[in-house]
Design a protein around this motif. Structure first.
Motif, short mmCIF file in Angstrom:
data_model
loop_
_atom_site.label_atom_id
_atom_site.label_comp_id
_atom_site.label_asym_id
_atom_site.label_seq_id
_atom_site.Cartn_x
_atom_site.Cartn_y
_atom_site.Cartn_z
N ARG A 54 -20.85 -23.09 -27.98
CA ARG A 54 -20.41 -23.82 -26.72
C ARG A 54 -21.65 -24.30 -26.09
NH1 ARG A 54 -17.16 -19.77 -25.40
NH2 ARG A 54 -18.83 -18.69 -24.33
N HIS A 68 -22.26 -28.36 -25.42
CA HIS A 68 -22.16 -28.76 -24.07
C HIS A 68 -23.31 -29.84 -23.92
CE1 HIS A 68 -19.31 -26.57 -21.96
NE2 HIS A 68 -19.83 -25.44 -21.94
N THR A 118 -22.37 -33.06 -25.32
CA THR A 118 -21.67 -33.61 -24.56
C THR A 118 -22.30 -34.58 -23.31
OG1 THR A 118 -19.77 -32.07 -24.95
CG2 THR A 118 -19.49 -33.42 -23.03
N THR A 178 -18.52 -24.28 -17.86
CA THR A 178 -17.27 -25.38 -18.30
C THR A 178 -17.79 -26.82 -18.32
OG1 THR A 178 -16.57 -25.59 -16.11
CG2 THR A 178 -16.04 -23.67 -16.97
N ASP A 179 -16.82 -27.33 -18.94
CA ASP A 179 -17.16 -28.93 -19.09
C ASP A 179 -17.14 -29.59 -17.74
OD1 ASP A 179 -17.38 -28.97 -21.89
OD2 ASP A 179 -15.12 -29.53 -22.19
#
Ligand SMILES: Cc1ncc(COP(=O)(O)O)c(C=O)c1O
Length: 468
Positions: free
Chosen positions: A366, A370, A373, A449-450
């Motif tokens: 994750r 992240h 992203t 979180t995103d």
């Protein structure tokens, strides 16, 4: 036997009150990632030592207020600076348990259970890194101490006393400064520490390393140590470990890998290949309090040949002779710079038992996703540019519109980091790359979180627009 009342222990009611206070602390969500200005102003450690002791709960209350005031909430999901410290509950409890048992973990004779746990974990971590069966190691307080112990072991292993003044070590500009400090402590002068060039991704350039070693050999110096990094602090970059290991093996140099930040990626089946070659290291620093969800004070040093540690650190103290092990196996104080030491492995053991490997692997994946992203979003933001490619949960970028020269952009990005802190929504770090100031986002918190990341970038854009 020792059942008489003791001022060093406490009554049942005192224990209950103290635990209730800690329980409340554990349950309290951090109000935000950054301490507010009034919180920082409230710091007042000027408290004298009383002649007569006061009640534990009262003093504990006071201590928590003092110690917590103004502190960074490094375990908040939007604390993205430095290396965040999202410690698992199990680690906090494990830390308390180790303190409650108050084990002296310097020798298996004094705390055999804790020693067995430490040895089991070291073996397990060595396997995960791909080190050979004879590998060993120990827990230390963190990456700086692991780097120091590794450097001293390398010096003892590769240089005779008379060669020491000619010993040379190889690092890069991205190597953590604790390594240079360790080299200086180990007796290397600054002109015996080579800063090897890096490529466009801030990774050690093997060709430049090889050339530097050859040059030093030719002038009669004794190259003995290469320090590669798996997860550079500024960028998360991983040096090309297979190439560097090949050079170390061919030239007879000790290879230390500083994996304080990045070694945990070895626990993710999806990301493990990024660390290919790490098992060829002579020593590896790996921090629990970075990506293994530990409270501070948890680092590990793994070595390919455990005897290299005892050669460097063996302790001969008359008062410790009766704690020698029957089979001649070393005590932990024979393997590192500490004599008395806490049982640091307990909290990592408890964490691994309760989280399980799948959850840790998922957290690694994750965090990497992240940062990737963030990279993609930066690529789509006009006037913003990436610093280095996202790696191991770290993304670097800066606001650099064409209207600004480099100096003005440096000032702008420093101001943006300060704006974010002052606002209190998220804490974003800074990095210096090729002499320029970048913003840095380290997304290791497993509950980030995103949206947390998207909102953080949105706010940066708002602050930048206000300043331009
Ligand atoms: C790559 C690396 N090595 C070493 C260290 C030093 O570790 P510690 O702070 O645990 O001493 C750090 C700290 O951030 C780091 O990122």
């Amino acid at each position: 036997m020792f059942d008489r009342p003791s001022r060093l222990k406490a009554s049942e009611s005192e224990i209950d009150a103290a635990l209730a206070r800690l329980r409340a602390e554990l349950l309290r969500p951090p109000p935000g990632p950054a301490a507010t200005r009034p919180e920082r102003a409230a710091v007042s450690p000027h408290v004298g030592v009383p002649a007569r002791g006061r009640p534990l709960d009262e003093a504990l209350d006071h201590m928590l207020a003092l110690a917590g005031a103004g502190a960074d909430r490094v375990d908040h999901p939007r604390f993205h600076a430095f290396v965040p410290g999202p410690a698992a509950l199990a680690s906090r409890i494990g830390d308390m348990a180790a303190a409650t048992l108050n084990l002296q973990a310097g020798s298996p004779r004094q705390s055999p259970g804790a020693a067995a746990i430490e040895r089991t974990l070291i073996r397990w971590l060595a396997d995960a890194a791909g080190l050979p069966p004879e590998a060993g190691g120990l827990f230390l307080s963190g990456g700086s101490m692991a780097n120091l112990a590794a450097v001293v072991a390398a010096r003892e292993d590769r240089l005779s006393e008379s060669e020491r003044p000619r010993g040379v070590a190889y690092v890069t500009a991205e190597t953590h400064p604790s390594v240079t400090r360790a080299l200086r402590i180990a007796g290397l002068s600054r002109d015996r520490i080579r800063t090897v060039a890096t490529d466009d991704r801030f990774r050690m350039a093997p060709g430049a390393l090889e050339a530097a070693i050859a040059r030093d050999h030719a002038t009669g110096l004794r190259p003995f140590l290469i320090v590669a990094t798996a997860g550079a602090t500024a960028t998360g970059a991983i040096d090309p470990l297979p190439d560097i290991a090949h050079i170390a093996e061919r030239c007879g140099l000790w290879l230390h890998v500083d994996g304080a930040l990045g070694a945990t990626a070895a626990l993710s089946p999806a990301r493990r290949a990024l660390l290919d070659g790490i098992g060829r290291a002579d020593s590896l620093a790996w921090d629990g309090h970075k990506w293994l969800f530990q409270t501070y004070g948890c680092g590990m040093l793994l070595v390919r040949r455990e005897a290299a540690l005892t050669d460097a650190f063996r302790l001969d103290a008359g008062y410790l002779h009766d704690l020698a092990q029957d089979d001649g196996a070393p005590n932990f104080w024979d393997m590192g710079p500490e004599t008395s030491r806490p049982a640091r492995a307990l909290k990592l053991w408890l964490t691994l038992q309760t989280l399980g490997l799948d959850e840790i692997a998922a957290a690694v994946d994750r965090a990497c996703a992240h940062a990737e992203t963030v990279d993609r979003r930066i690529a789509a933001m006009a006037g913003w540019r990436r610093g280095a490619p996202a790696s191991l949960g770290v993304a670097t970028f800066r606001c650099a519109p064409e209207s600004l020269d480099d100096h003005a952009a440096d000032a702008l990005n420093a101001a943006l980091a300060a704006d974010m802190r002052a606002e209190g929504f998220a804490v974003v770090g800074e990095a210096r790359l090729n002499g320029r100031r970048f913003l840095r986002l380290c997304a290791l918190h497993p509950e980030t979180t995103d949206d947390d990341l998207g909102d953080t970038l949105d706010r940066l854009v708002v602050h930048a627009a206000r300043r331009l």
